[in-house]
Design an enzyme around this catalytic site. Structure first.
Site, PDB file in Angstrom:
ATOM      1  N   THR A 122       0.902  -1.198   0.010  1.00  0.00           N
ATOM      2  CA  THR A 122      -0.021  -0.074  -0.106  1.00  0.00           C
ATOM      3  C   THR A 122       0.786   1.350   0.104  1.00  0.00           C
ATOM      4  O   THR A 122       0.473   2.398  -0.450  1.00  0.00           O
ATOM      5  CB  THR A 122      -0.762  -0.026   1.253  1.00  0.00           C
ATOM      6  OG1 THR A 122      -1.945  -1.182   0.930  1.00  0.00           O
ATOM      7  CG2 THR A 122      -1.592   1.281   1.542  1.00  0.00           C
ATOM      8  N   SER A 181       1.370  -7.812  -0.461  1.00  0.00           N
ATOM      9  CA  SER A 181       1.856  -8.650   0.414  1.00  0.00           C
ATOM     10  C   SER A 181       0.977  -9.860   0.669  1.00  0.00           C
ATOM     11  O   SER A 181       1.545 -10.849   1.199  1.00  0.00           O
ATOM     12  CB  SER A 181       2.836  -7.993   1.603  1.00  0.00           C
ATOM     13  OG  SER A 181       1.576  -7.783   2.591  1.00  0.00           O
ATOM     14  N   THR A 217       1.577  -4.202   4.281  1.00  0.00           N
ATOM     15  CA  THR A 217       1.658  -4.641   5.726  1.00  0.00           C
ATOM     16  C   THR A 217       0.833  -5.712   5.967  1.00  0.00           C
ATOM     17  O   THR A 217       0.970  -6.277   7.278  1.00  0.00           O
ATOM     18  CB  THR A 217       0.839  -3.300   6.409  1.00  0.00           C
ATOM     19  OG1 THR A 217      -0.548  -3.443   5.850  1.00  0.00           O
ATOM     20  CG2 THR A 217       1.293  -1.981   6.296  1.00  0.00           C
ATOM     21  N   ASP A 218       0.355  -6.585   5.270  1.00  0.00           N
ATOM     22  CA  ASP A 218      -0.664  -7.498   5.565  1.00  0.00           C
ATOM     23  C   ASP A 218       0.203  -8.633   6.044  1.00  0.00           C
ATOM     24  O   ASP A 218      -0.241  -9.264   7.212  1.00  0.00           O
ATOM     25  CB  ASP A 218      -1.352  -8.013   4.441  1.00  0.00           C
ATOM     26  CG  ASP A 218      -2.459  -7.151   4.006  1.00  0.00           C
ATOM     27  OD1 ASP A 218      -2.696  -6.157   4.724  1.00  0.00           O
ATOM     28  OD2 ASP A 218      -3.195  -7.423   2.984  1.00  0.00           O
TER      29      ASP A 218
END
Ligand code: ASP
Length: 323
Positions: A14, A61, A94-95
């Site tokens: 993101t 990710s 970030t996932d």
């Protein structure tokens, strides 16, 4: 005094996201901006360090894989072995950032700073958090005291250790925390304040490298009324290990526990972890406990430990007690 030389290695996420409208914070294309575009959003980057930048990947990710971890680690190891590089900053979605971070923390052979960074809002959003997060990450990587702490994660003015960090919110910029340990430091107004050091062996102090094979391991979650059929199905996937993401203290219903113990007796490596997000799961009966590792990080460690050739529950428990 000359500025440190940092390499920014972009992988997508993101932080490199592009949306159609400034208020679009959930509907956007991740990994759309290249590393040059990303660096261009950050005024002052060149005052923190001499920056080189490269595009390693452009993925969301959620699509990261163990093969991605290994090839990223191999590239980072090359950069870190270069005497002309003082540290690296890795931009990442970030996932699954916490999984990549813990993997790199265990395999990279370096004392140089490695700082991972992401963002919760795309680059095109009003109040995008990526540019300041990236400037903060470079500030941390350039800071005295950043070396020798293993892989660090910087978001929202906080510095977290790779072993303890977790994404704990689906949407907000303050999505990251270390529930068991707290932050390892703070970065504010260009100043870094250190609060803690990693307790466990990492990077140069582990036997793992980017070349250590990763054994396939699945995670199965426990919940009220869950059937043991998913547990029983794991060996047929080809997995060598299973992490049980149980409620509470990694508990399992009588039916689930019987299935887990049966598979463990048949040679599958089973580790109990907690789905609660914090706390510590000790060994119980014949099943090793993940300690303070989340199920997702327990999976990373079990993949490495089994890939490195560990056999038997005692060897697995020793690894979980160590790393
Ligand atoms: N889905 C995105 C990713 O993990 C989310 C983010 O980066 O915040 O790449």
């Amino acid at each position: 005094m000359s500025l440190p030389r940092l390499c920014i290695v972009a992988t997508g996420g993101t932080i490199a996201g592009v949306g159609a409208r400034p208020q679009a914070t959930q509907a956007y294309a991740a990994a759309a901006l290249d590393v040059a575009g990303l660096c261009a959003t950050v005024p002052g980057l060149g005052e923190v360090a001499r920056i080189a930048a490269e595009q390693f990947a452009a993925i969301d990710s959620k699509n990261a894989t163990p093969a991605f971890w290994q090839s990223l680690a191999a590239r980072l190891q090359q950069l870190l072995d270069d005497p002309g590089v003082d540290g690296v900053v890795v931009t990442h979605g970030t996932d699954t950032l916490e999984e990549t971070a813990y993997y790199l923390h265990l395999v990279l052979k370096t004392d140089k700073p490695v700082v991972m960074v992401g963002a919760m809002r795309p680059a095109t959003a009003l109040s995008a958090d990526g540019p300041l997060n990236l400037l903060d990450a470079a500030t941390v990587a350039a800071a005295p005291g950043a070396a020798g702490r293993g892989v660090l994660v910087t978001l929202n003015h906080q510095i977290f250790g790779a072993r303890e960090v977790a994404k704990t919110n689906a949407n907000r910029p303050d999505a990251f925390a270390s529930p068991n340990a707290g932050a390892m430091g703070l970065v504010q107004d260009g100043r870094v304040t250190w609060l803690a050091r990693p307790e466990r062996p990492h990077t140069a102090s582990t036997p793992f490298t980017a070349a250590t094979p990763l054994a396939p391991v699945e995670v199965v979650a426990g919940y009220a009324g869950g059937s043991a059929a998913l547990i029983e199905a794991v060996p047929a996937t080809g997995a060598h290990g299973l992490v049980w993401a149980g409620p509470g203290n990694g508990s399992a219903s009588n039916e689930a526990l019987a299935a887990l113990e049966r598979l463990c007796g048949a040679g599958l490596a089973v580790v109990r972890a907690s789905r609660t997000g914090s706390g510590c799961v000790a060994a119980s009966g014949r099943l090793p406990g993940a300690g303070t590792l989340s199920p997702w990080k327990a999976r990373v460690l079990l993949m490495l430990v089994l890939g490195a050739g560990a056999e038997g529950t005692q060897a697995v428990q020793t690894a979980f007690d160590t790393y």
